[in-house]
Structure formats: C-alpha cells, structure tokens
Design a protein around this motif. Structure first.
Motif, PDB file in Angstrom:
ATOM      1  N   LEU A  32       0.767  -1.187  -0.224  1.00  0.00           N
ATOM      2  CA  LEU A  32      -0.132   0.047  -0.114  1.00  0.00           C
ATOM      3  C   LEU A  32       0.856   1.326  -0.139  1.00  0.00           C
ATOM      4  CD1 LEU A  32      -2.620  -1.141   2.635  1.00  0.00           C
ATOM      5  CD2 LEU A  32      -3.038  -0.906  -0.025  1.00  0.00           C
ATOM      6  N   GLY A  33       2.227   0.885   0.129  1.00  0.00           N
ATOM      7  CA  GLY A  33       3.215   2.214   0.139  1.00  0.00           C
ATOM      8  C   GLY A  33       2.735   3.187   1.285  1.00  0.00           C
ATOM      9  N   ARG A  34       2.671   2.744   2.606  1.00  0.00           N
ATOM     10  CA  ARG A  34       2.589   3.389   3.795  1.00  0.00           C
ATOM     11  C   ARG A  34       2.998   2.659   5.029  1.00  0.00           C
ATOM     12  NH1 ARG A  34      -1.489   6.504   6.495  1.00  0.00           N
ATOM     13  NH2 ARG A  34      -0.255   6.377   8.239  1.00  0.00           N
ATOM     14  N   GLU A  35       3.383   3.289   6.013  1.00  0.00           N
ATOM     15  CA  GLU A  35       3.834   2.529   7.195  1.00  0.00           C
ATOM     16  C   GLU A  35       2.769   2.899   8.331  1.00  0.00           C
ATOM     17  OE1 GLU A  35       7.689   3.989   8.305  1.00  0.00           O
ATOM     18  OE2 GLU A  35       8.407   2.512   6.929  1.00  0.00           O
ATOM     19  N   GLY A  36       3.030   2.059   9.347  1.00  0.00           N
ATOM     20  CA  GLY A  36       2.159   1.976  10.671  1.00  0.00           C
ATOM     21  C   GLY A  36       0.862   1.358  10.451  1.00  0.00           C
ATOM     22  N   LEU A  37       0.933   0.020  10.018  1.00  0.00           N
ATOM     23  CA  LEU A  37      -0.386  -0.889   9.862  1.00  0.00           C
ATOM     24  C   LEU A  37      -0.028  -2.088  10.585  1.00  0.00           C
ATOM     25  CD1 LEU A  37      -1.060  -0.570   5.949  1.00  0.00           C
ATOM     26  CD2 LEU A  37      -2.023   0.769   7.766  1.00  0.00           C
ATOM     27  N   LYS A 291     -15.053  -7.499   5.550  1.00  0.00           N
ATOM     28  CA  LYS A 291     -15.370  -6.082   5.208  1.00  0.00           C
ATOM     29  C   LYS A 291     -14.940  -5.054   5.920  1.00  0.00           C
ATOM     30  CE  LYS A 291     -19.938  -7.614   3.465  1.00  0.00           C
ATOM     31  NZ  LYS A 291     -21.612  -7.709   3.844  1.00  0.00           N
ATOM     32  N   THR A 292     -14.555  -5.413   7.339  1.00  0.00           N
ATOM     33  CA  THR A 292     -13.678  -4.492   8.226  1.00  0.00           C
ATOM     34  C   THR A 292     -12.325  -4.265   7.561  1.00  0.00           C
ATOM     35  OG1 THR A 292     -15.142  -5.477   9.966  1.00  0.00           O
ATOM     36  CG2 THR A 292     -12.984  -4.225  10.501  1.00  0.00           C
ATOM     37  N   LEU A 293     -11.743  -5.372   6.935  1.00  0.00           N
ATOM     38  CA  LEU A 293     -10.437  -5.197   6.375  1.00  0.00           C
ATOM     39  C   LEU A 293     -10.504  -4.210   5.323  1.00  0.00           C
ATOM     40  CD1 LEU A 293      -7.448  -6.024   6.256  1.00  0.00           C
ATOM     41  CD2 LEU A 293      -8.219  -8.132   4.732  1.00  0.00           C
ATOM     42  N   ALA A 294     -11.667  -4.573   4.399  1.00  0.00           N
ATOM     43  CA  ALA A 294     -11.856  -3.463   3.112  1.00  0.00           C
ATOM     44  C   ALA A 294     -11.876  -2.053   3.836  1.00  0.00           C
ATOM     45  CB  ALA A 294     -13.084  -3.637   2.607  1.00  0.00           C
ATOM     46  N   GLY A 295     -12.372  -1.613   4.581  1.00  0.00           N
ATOM     47  CA  GLY A 295     -12.482  -0.278   5.536  1.00  0.00           C
ATOM     48  C   GLY A 295     -11.050  -0.193   5.770  1.00  0.00           C
ATOM     49  N   PHE A 296     -10.490  -0.830   6.655  1.00  0.00           N
ATOM     50  CA  PHE A 296      -9.292  -0.583   6.928  1.00  0.00           C
ATOM     51  C   PHE A 296      -8.315  -0.122   5.900  1.00  0.00           C
ATOM     52  CE2 PHE A 296      -4.750  -2.662   8.397  1.00  0.00           C
ATOM     53  CZ  PHE A 296      -4.648  -1.729   9.416  1.00  0.00           C
ATOM     54  N   ILE A 297      -8.258  -1.027   4.940  1.00  0.00           N
ATOM     55  CA  ILE A 297      -7.254  -0.710   3.767  1.00  0.00           C
ATOM     56  C   ILE A 297      -7.478   0.410   3.292  1.00  0.00           C
ATOM     57  CG2 ILE A 297      -6.693  -1.605   1.518  1.00  0.00           C
ATOM     58  CD1 ILE A 297      -6.842  -4.295   2.593  1.00  0.00           C
ATOM     59  N   ASP A 298      -8.815   0.676   2.954  1.00  0.00           N
ATOM     60  CA  ASP A 298      -9.469   2.083   2.285  1.00  0.00           C
ATOM     61  C   ASP A 298      -9.003   3.229   3.204  1.00  0.00           C
ATOM     62  OD1 ASP A 298     -10.585   3.020   0.103  1.00  0.00           O
ATOM     63  OD2 ASP A 298     -12.503   2.933   0.851  1.00  0.00           O
ATOM     64  N   PHE A 299      -9.274   3.106   4.357  1.00  0.00           N
ATOM     65  CA  PHE A 299      -9.103   4.384   5.188  1.00  0.00           C
ATOM     66  C   PHE A 299      -7.626   4.721   5.748  1.00  0.00           C
ATOM     67  CE2 PHE A 299      -9.963   7.333   8.713  1.00  0.00           C
ATOM     68  CZ  PHE A 299     -10.579   8.167   8.155  1.00  0.00           C
ATOM     69  N   ALA A 300      -7.188   3.562   6.429  1.00  0.00           N
ATOM     70  CA  ALA A 300      -5.966   3.690   6.976  1.00  0.00           C
ATOM     71  C   ALA A 300      -4.823   3.500   5.879  1.00  0.00           C
ATOM     72  CB  ALA A 300      -5.685   2.570   7.930  1.00  0.00           C
ATOM     73  N   GLY A 301      -4.812   2.501   5.064  1.00  0.00           N
ATOM     74  CA  GLY A 301      -3.780   2.260   4.177  1.00  0.00           C
ATOM     75  C   GLY A 301      -3.704   3.314   2.757  1.00  0.00           C
ATOM     76  N   ASN A 302      -4.940   4.052   2.692  1.00  0.00           N
ATOM     77  CA  ASN A 302      -4.882   5.005   1.566  1.00  0.00           C
ATOM     78  C   ASN A 302      -4.745   6.379   2.070  1.00  0.00           C
ATOM     79  OD1 ASN A 302      -4.874   3.078  -0.188  1.00  0.00           O
ATOM     80  ND2 ASN A 302      -7.050   2.907  -0.514  1.00  0.00           N
ATOM     81  N   CYS A 304      -5.711   8.403   4.708  1.00  0.00           N
ATOM     82  CA  CYS A 304      -6.796   9.058   5.542  1.00  0.00           C
ATOM     83  C   CYS A 304      -6.178   9.356   6.896  1.00  0.00           C
ATOM     84  CB  CYS A 304      -7.943   8.526   5.385  1.00  0.00           C
ATOM     85  SG  CYS A 304      -8.607   8.346   4.043  1.00  0.00           S
ATOM     86  N   ILE A 305      -5.256   8.763   7.236  1.00  0.00           N
ATOM     87  CA  ILE A 305      -4.531   8.945   8.608  1.00  0.00           C
ATOM     88  C   ILE A 305      -3.428   9.657   8.801  1.00  0.00           C
ATOM     89  CG2 ILE A 305      -3.885   7.363  10.505  1.00  0.00           C
ATOM     90  CD1 ILE A 305      -6.187   5.879  10.288  1.00  0.00           C
ATOM     91  N   PRO A 306      -3.040  10.480   9.308  1.00  0.00           N
ATOM     92  CA  PRO A 306      -1.572  11.351   9.119  1.00  0.00           C
ATOM     93  C   PRO A 306      -0.628  10.437   9.686  1.00  0.00           C
ATOM     94  CG  PRO A 306      -3.253  12.569  10.852  1.00  0.00           C
ATOM     95  CD  PRO A 306      -3.810  11.100  10.293  1.00  0.00           C
ATOM     96  N   ALA A 307       0.446  10.749   8.687  1.00  0.00           N
ATOM     97  CA  ALA A 307       1.803   9.790   8.901  1.00  0.00           C
ATOM     98  C   ALA A 307       2.564   9.782  10.372  1.00  0.00           C
ATOM     99  CB  ALA A 307       3.060  10.453   7.749  1.00  0.00           C
TER     100      ALA A 307
END
Ligand SMILES: Cc1ncc(COP(=O)(O)O)c(C=O)c1O
Length: 333
Positions: A32-37, A291-302, A304-307
């Motif tokens: 996903l190209g982001r850290e902190g998951l 479904k929860t994972l879809a939300g997690f990937i969409d929101f946290a992975g893409n 929407c949450i500050p680095a």
C-alpha cells in the motif's frame, strides 16, 4: 510480562492464558506504500480456532459458575462462532452444553455444526425460526432443565460478554506501549455491539488513547450507535466506574463497506481478503472481518490517517466460515 488483570471486578474464568499476537503488517505496508499498519490477532488463540467470543466467554463462564450452573445453553446458526466457542469452553470448564440452531436439519447444517459435536455438545435444530422464537424456545428449555433438577445458564448477555473486550483494549494498549508503537486508530467490525462497546469502554477507562473505527457489517449507523451506547451505559452501571458519556468518545462509524447487507459479499471485501491472504498469509472471511479489512485498507492504508499515527485492525476470528464460502468468491471459480 503482560498484565491480563481486570480494570474492574466481575466473576471470570480464565480461558485464554496469554495475550493474542500484535503484529506489524510489513508486506501490506509495502503493497500500500505506507507505514504504521498493524493487526491484533484474536483469530489466533489456543482454543477451538479462536475468535472474539472466547474473551466474552471468560465472563459468561464466570457468571455461570457464580450461579452454580451445570449446563450452558447457547443459540445460533449452524456455522455460529459463538456456538463453537461456547461448546469448547464449556467442555474445558466442566459444563454440559446444549446448542440450539435456528435452522432445518440437513446434511449441510450438520457439516457446519460438526465441530460442536466434536466438543461434546448436544445439538438441537429448531427449524427456520426467527430470533424471538429462538429465544423463547431456549428460555423454555431452561425452565424444563430446572424442573428436572439441572442448573442452566443461558450464554449471550451483551453486557457480561462485552467485559472481555474491555480487557482486550488494555491488552492492546500494553502491547503497543511495549513495542513503542504510536497506535492511535483501531478498526473493528460493527455488528451486534458487545465487542465494540466493550473495547470502547476499555479505551475510555484508559483515557481514550485510540480512535475506535467501527466498520458496519450488519446495521445502519443509528442502530449500531444505539446498540453501542446501550451496552456501554450498561457496562458503566455494572462496574460502577466513572467513564465519559458515549457522545464524547472518539468513535468513527464507517458505513460504506456493508454492501447489500449482513453476510453478503462485496467486491471490496473480496479484494481486501485476497490482498491480506497474499501479502501476509492471514485469512479473513466475508461476514465480519473481510469487510472490516476493506474499510481498514481503504481508510488507514490509503492516506486518510496522518503519517506517524499507527492503525490496527482487530481481527475477531470467524475464519472457519471461510470453508463454507467458496461460492461467494467471484474471482476464484
Ligand atoms: C468473527 C466475528 N467477528 C465479529 C463479530 C461481531 O461481534 P459482536 O456481536 O460483539 O458485535 C462476531 C459475532 O458473532 C464474530 O463471530
């Protein structure tokens, strides 16, 4: 050493001897190209293939033992995680267990319910009845057992069950601190409410270190919020602990991943399920966690949450259902 002591007093029987894993999702981060998951693996427990209900069962068994019960009654569909985990915990702790399925008896239903029998439970099929009728039949069965000199306990009280997830919030908080992770966001399924409300209560007692993201897999937002509020207030009353009022808590509702409803597949859930399986070797299933994972990937992975702010999905289990979900996969046939 992790401290699994309670933030409040309530009768409890220990089912889980140790904390569930808290792990970084390194390969998913890369994809996903982001850290902190991160992930909290409540699907990964010592007993009966694990799942959220084992935490609740610590308190249901506690209440049953306090009432001097000798037989646990529990209801659900043939594939129910609650039924399977109750059957296992009952066997471990010396209770008999009777399971009521609101389903017709069929070869498929028997296969889905098979593990309940492995754990020694008695299984009764009620036909395709609604939840109200199912509850009535269980209450009636409890009365008949009492008349025969037995001491039944009906598993499922939402407030008692929610206590297990207050403990989970403490456990996760300690793990994040021990690993020096700035964990600020926790994603979990929004469904009947006990898991969510319990976690939110534990978070509130800790001073709200986490924003709790509820990804609805069952109800509209008003119904989900009302369920959470009712159980949260019930926990405050049962524990006599001061905690903020529910409107003042950091809860974020995600309503975009439910699709056509409870248990119905969505393309986003399928993509998310396959992505986690292939990146991390971790399985989810369609009803709750994909479904929860879809939300997690969409929101946290893409983004929407500050680095700098880490996010964690709380995997509540249910993976055994995947073996009956082949038909739901569009891309694998
Ligand atoms: C695997 C799994 N995750 C999440 C949930 C939702 O938990 P709750 O009913 O506490 O909202 C359930 C409920 O059965 C479940 O089986």
């Amino acid at each position: 050493m992790l401290n699994r002591t309670l933030p409040f007093t309530a009768p409890r029987q220990i089912v889980l001897e140790s904390a569930t894993p808290f792990r970084r999702l390194k390969h998913l981060e890369k994809a996903l190209g982001r850290e902190g998951l991160f992930i909290k693996r409540d699907d990964h427990m010592e007993i009966a293939l694990g799942g959220n209900k084992l935490r609740s069962l610590e308190f249901w068994l506690g209440a049953a033992a306090q009432a001097d019960a000798d037989v646990l009654l529990v209801a659900g569909g043939p594939m129910s995680n609650l039924c399977r985990l109750t059957a296992s915990a009952a066997a471990m702790h010396g209770f008999d267990c009777i399971i009521f399925h609101n389903s017709e008896i069929s070869e498929t239903a028997k296969q889905k319910s098979f593990l309940n029998k492995v754990f020694g439970a008695e299984v009764r099929y009620l036909g395709n009845v609604g939840e109200d009728m199912r509850a009535k039949v269980v209450t009636q069965a409890a009365e008949e057992l009492k008349a025969a000199g037995r001491k039944p306990y009906i598993v499922g009280d939402a407030i008692v069950g929610a206590m297990g997830y207050a403990v989970a919030a403490y456990e996760l908080h300690q793990q994040a601190q021990a690993d020096d992770v700035n964990l600020r966001h926790v994603f979990l399924s929004g469904s009947m409410g006990p898991t969510e409300a319990g976690f939110i209560f534990g978070n509130a007692l800790l001073g709200n270190p986490f924003t709790v993201h509820l990804v609805s897999v069952e109800y509209g937002q008003a119904e989900l919020a009302a369920r959470v509020a009712r159980i949260y207030d019930g926990l405050k009353a049962a524990t006599q602990l001061a905690a903020p009022s529910v409107e003042d808590l950091p809860i974020h509702y995600h309503m975009d991943y439910l699709g056509d409803g409870y248990g119905r597949p969505t393309p986003e859930a399928e993509r998310a399920l396959l992505m986690l399986a292939r990146a991390e070797g971790i399985l989810t299933e369609y009803v709750y966690t994909a479904k929860t994972l879809a939300g997690f990937i969409d929101f946290a992975g893409n983004g929407c949450i500050p680095a700098g702010e880490a996010s964690c999905i709380l995997h509540t289990g249910g993976v055994p259902s995947l073996f009956s979900q082949f038909d739901l996969f569009r891309s694998l046939h």
